[in-house]
Scaffold this motif. Structure first.
Motif, PDB file in Angstrom:
ATOM      1  N   GLN A   1       1.042  -1.174   0.182  1.00 21.36           N
ATOM      2  CA  GLN A   1      -0.215   0.363  -0.169  1.00 21.36           C
ATOM      3  C   GLN A   1       1.059   1.404  -0.111  1.00 21.36           C
ATOM      4  O   GLN A   1       0.574   2.130  -0.640  1.00 21.36           O
ATOM      5  N   LYS A   2       2.324   1.266   1.040  1.00 24.75           N
ATOM      6  CA  LYS A   2       2.940   2.335   1.098  1.00 24.75           C
ATOM      7  C   LYS A   2       3.738   2.728  -0.378  1.00 24.75           C
ATOM      8  O   LYS A   2       4.162   3.707  -0.930  1.00 24.75           O
ATOM      9  N   PHE A   3       3.896   1.263  -0.839  1.00 26.45           N
ATOM     10  CA  PHE A   3       5.183   1.268  -2.049  1.00 26.45           C
ATOM     11  C   PHE A   3       4.402   0.464  -3.386  1.00 26.45           C
ATOM     12  O   PHE A   3       4.860  -0.418  -3.010  1.00 26.45           O
ATOM     13  N   PRO A   4       3.300   0.925  -4.259  1.00 28.18           N
ATOM     14  CA  PRO A   4       2.440  -0.545  -4.527  1.00 28.18           C
ATOM     15  C   PRO A   4       3.228  -0.400  -6.367  1.00 28.18           C
ATOM     16  O   PRO A   4       3.355  -1.698  -6.437  1.00 28.18           O
ATOM     17  N   ASN A   5       4.527  -0.004  -6.655  1.00 34.12           N
ATOM     18  CA  ASN A   5       5.482  -0.592  -7.492  1.00 34.12           C
ATOM     19  C   ASN A   5       6.555  -1.247  -6.945  1.00 34.12           C
ATOM     20  O   ASN A   5       7.334  -1.533  -7.890  1.00 34.12           O
ATOM     21  N   GLY A   6       7.079  -0.921  -5.311  1.00 33.66           N
ATOM     22  CA  GLY A   6       7.939  -2.269  -4.945  1.00 33.66           C
ATOM     23  C   GLY A   6       9.641  -0.921  -4.845  1.00 33.66           C
ATOM     24  O   GLY A   6       8.981   0.829  -5.286  1.00 33.66           O
ATOM     25  N   ILE A   7      10.468  -1.131  -4.556  1.00 32.34           N
ATOM     26  CA  ILE A   7      11.298  -0.538  -4.090  1.00 32.34           C
ATOM     27  C   ILE A   7      11.816   0.045  -4.944  1.00 32.34           C
ATOM     28  O   ILE A   7      12.718   0.838  -5.016  1.00 32.34           O
ATOM     29  N   LYS A   8      12.178  -1.336  -5.108  1.00 36.05           N
ATOM     30  CA  LYS A   8      13.229  -0.811  -6.890  1.00 36.05           C
ATOM     31  C   LYS A   8      13.092   0.393  -7.945  1.00 36.05           C
ATOM     32  O   LYS A   8      13.655   1.109  -7.648  1.00 36.05           O
ATOM     33  N   ASP A   9      11.914   0.139  -8.580  1.00 30.80           N
ATOM     34  CA  ASP A   9      11.436   1.426  -8.995  1.00 30.80           C
ATOM     35  C   ASP A   9      11.185   2.915  -8.164  1.00 30.80           C
ATOM     36  O   ASP A   9      11.540   4.053  -9.461  1.00 30.80           O
TER      37      ASP A   9
END
Length: 469
Positions: free
Chosen positions: A84-92
């Motif tokens: 929810q906080k990082f819908p596209n993930g950390i790498k994105d």
């Protein structure tokens, strides 16, 4: 060089061979303003402001996401970001930060849980380090919560933090390693061999000088504090840091904790003193204010390039406290430190409740160089520059914030912050030197009028010519 010193130097160079933090790191961290409310939007909006407002141009290049970013571990034991906080993930997110010309940091704890009770990294060091490297992480803040009792001796703490240091190094990716064990077990004695910086005290709160049961230890007692705590005031942390300046050097720094400038709680004079002292003592400078709501006084403090030039001075020598006296209403203190090119930084700190004229003789200023070292310095004449005399005006700062003002100095046009700060000696420009406010003849005295809870921060440059001052 003595043989023992030679082998010590070789050992330290080998242990710290990641090429990072040759000067104290500059950047921004989510925690003080956002706590567990961080998310990708907060981080990206802040990164955009760091760029557009000129902070990146001045060297603030790390954007660090603190606690509460993860959703635990998957069935394979790898950390998973909160979707929810990082819908596209950390790498994105990391890719977007890198595309802005910035670097990204992440957080964990050398325990079974982080301080906010998310999954910690104890026992998972290699998995976590490899995952972060695959995401493109550039910085790790590594806390000390829920450590399973693996503290109480320097060796216990060293082993726990060394495990993560080795895991980071094994990834092949340069990742700045910031130890955050609050000064427990004297990290200044072991952390320089495994990390780039180490917290030397409990958490800094946005108060100037306050006794707080949550921060029970002060001064020398604090160096062996078993309960370092939090809600530590600026003067409390400073009172502990003054005993260990020699532990810091290029690539390895005493961390007095993140900046509280712009977070309320400090007066303008207190915020100036806080920023000045952290810079002179070579602490990492990580901003924590809400960058999208920054005001003019905050921007003008954090963007004082004359003070940043002291922080980023290539000599990497921490200022030391030379004297401290109790006067009516509080303590007055004097700090002095060497800079590249033979310059000297001097801070006159007025911890009292009334404004006063303060002074320091050249003998006091160069006291740490010893009798033989000070002879020529004391007998020389020095130009004196006030590093706060040309503080950016509120109107200029407001124009920058509104997007229609030019910054006083363009580091990019001059070759970048790293190149500018590394010039020896620095060019005599107001942006990097402040204003010349006088000169001191041989064996003379430096004087300044200092506001309550304030500081005079001065730079001395030796007069090389035979001209009359």
């Amino acid at each position: 060089m003595h043989i023992t010193s030679f082998f010590l130097a070789i050992g330290l160079a080998s242990a710290l061979d990641n090429g990072l933090a040759r000067t104290p790191q500059l950047g921004w961290d989510t925690w003080n303003s956002f706590g567990c409310s961080l998310n990708a939007t907060v981080i990206l909006e802040t990164a955009q402001k760091i760029t557009s407002l000129g902070f990146k141009d001045l060297g603030y290049n790390y954007v660090v996401m603190d606690d509460c970013w993860s959703a635990g571990r998957n069935s394979s034991g790898y950390l998973v970001p909160n979707s929810q906080k990082f819908p596209n993930g950390i790498k994105d997110l990391a890719d977007k930060i890198h595309n802005m010309g910035l670097k990204i940091g992440i957080y964990s704890s050398a325990g079974t849980m982080t301080c906010a009770r998310y999954a910690g990294s104890l026992g998972y060091e290699e998995k976590d380090a490899s995952l972060w490297a695959s995401w493109g992480i550039d910085y790790l803040k590594y806390d000390n919560c829920y450590n399973q009792g693996e503290e109480g001796t320097p060796k216990l703490s060293y082993d726990r933090y060394d495990a993560m240091g080795k895991a980071l190094n094994s990834t092949g990716r340069p990742i700045l390693y910031s130890l955050c064990n609050w000064g427990v077990d004297g990290p200044w004695n072991f952390a320089p061999t495994i990390g780039n910086s180490w917290r030397m005290s409990g958490d800094l709160f946005n108060t100037w000088d306050r006794q707080d049961v949550n921060c029970p230890c002060a001064e020398l007692e604090g160096l062996n504090c078993k309960t370092p705590g939090y809600h530590c005031s600026v003067l409390n942390v400073l009172g502990k840091a003054v005993y260990i300046p020699s532990k810091a050097y290029a690539g390895a720094w005493n961390d007095l904790d993140m900046l509280q400038v712009g977070n309320g709680g400090l007066t303008d004079d207190e915020a100036i003193a806080h920023f000045s002292l952290w810079a002179a003592l070579k602490s990492p400078l990580l901003m924590t204010n809400v960058m999208t709501k920054i005001d003019a006084p905050t921007l003008s403090i954090l963007q004082n390039t004359a003070v940043l030039a002291v922080s980023q001075d290539p000599e990497g020598s921490s200022a030391v406290r030379v004297w401290r006296y109790n006067v009516d209403g509080g303590d007055i203190q004097m700090f002095s430190g060497s800079l590249s090119g033979g310059d000297q930084v001097v801070l006159l700190l007025n911890g009292g409740s009334t404004a006063r004229e303060m002074n320091a003789t050249l003998t006091e200023i160069f006291w740490m160089d010893g009798v033989s070292g000070t002879a020529s310095q004391v007998q020389s004449s020095w130009d004196v520059y006030d590093l706060w005399a040309d503080r950016m005006s509120n109107s200029t700062a407001d124009a920058i914030i509104q997007g229609d003002g030019k910054r006083p100095i363009n580091m990019t046009a001059m070759g970048g912050a790293e190149k500018v700060y590394a010039q020896t000696p620095l060019p005599t420009t107001k942006a990097l030197m402040g204003s010349k406010v006088g000169s001191v003849k041989a064996a003379g005295t430096v004087k300044a009028f200092v506001q309550p809870h304030g500081v005079a921060m001065l730079r001395l440059r030796e007069v090389k010519s035979n001209d009359e001052l």
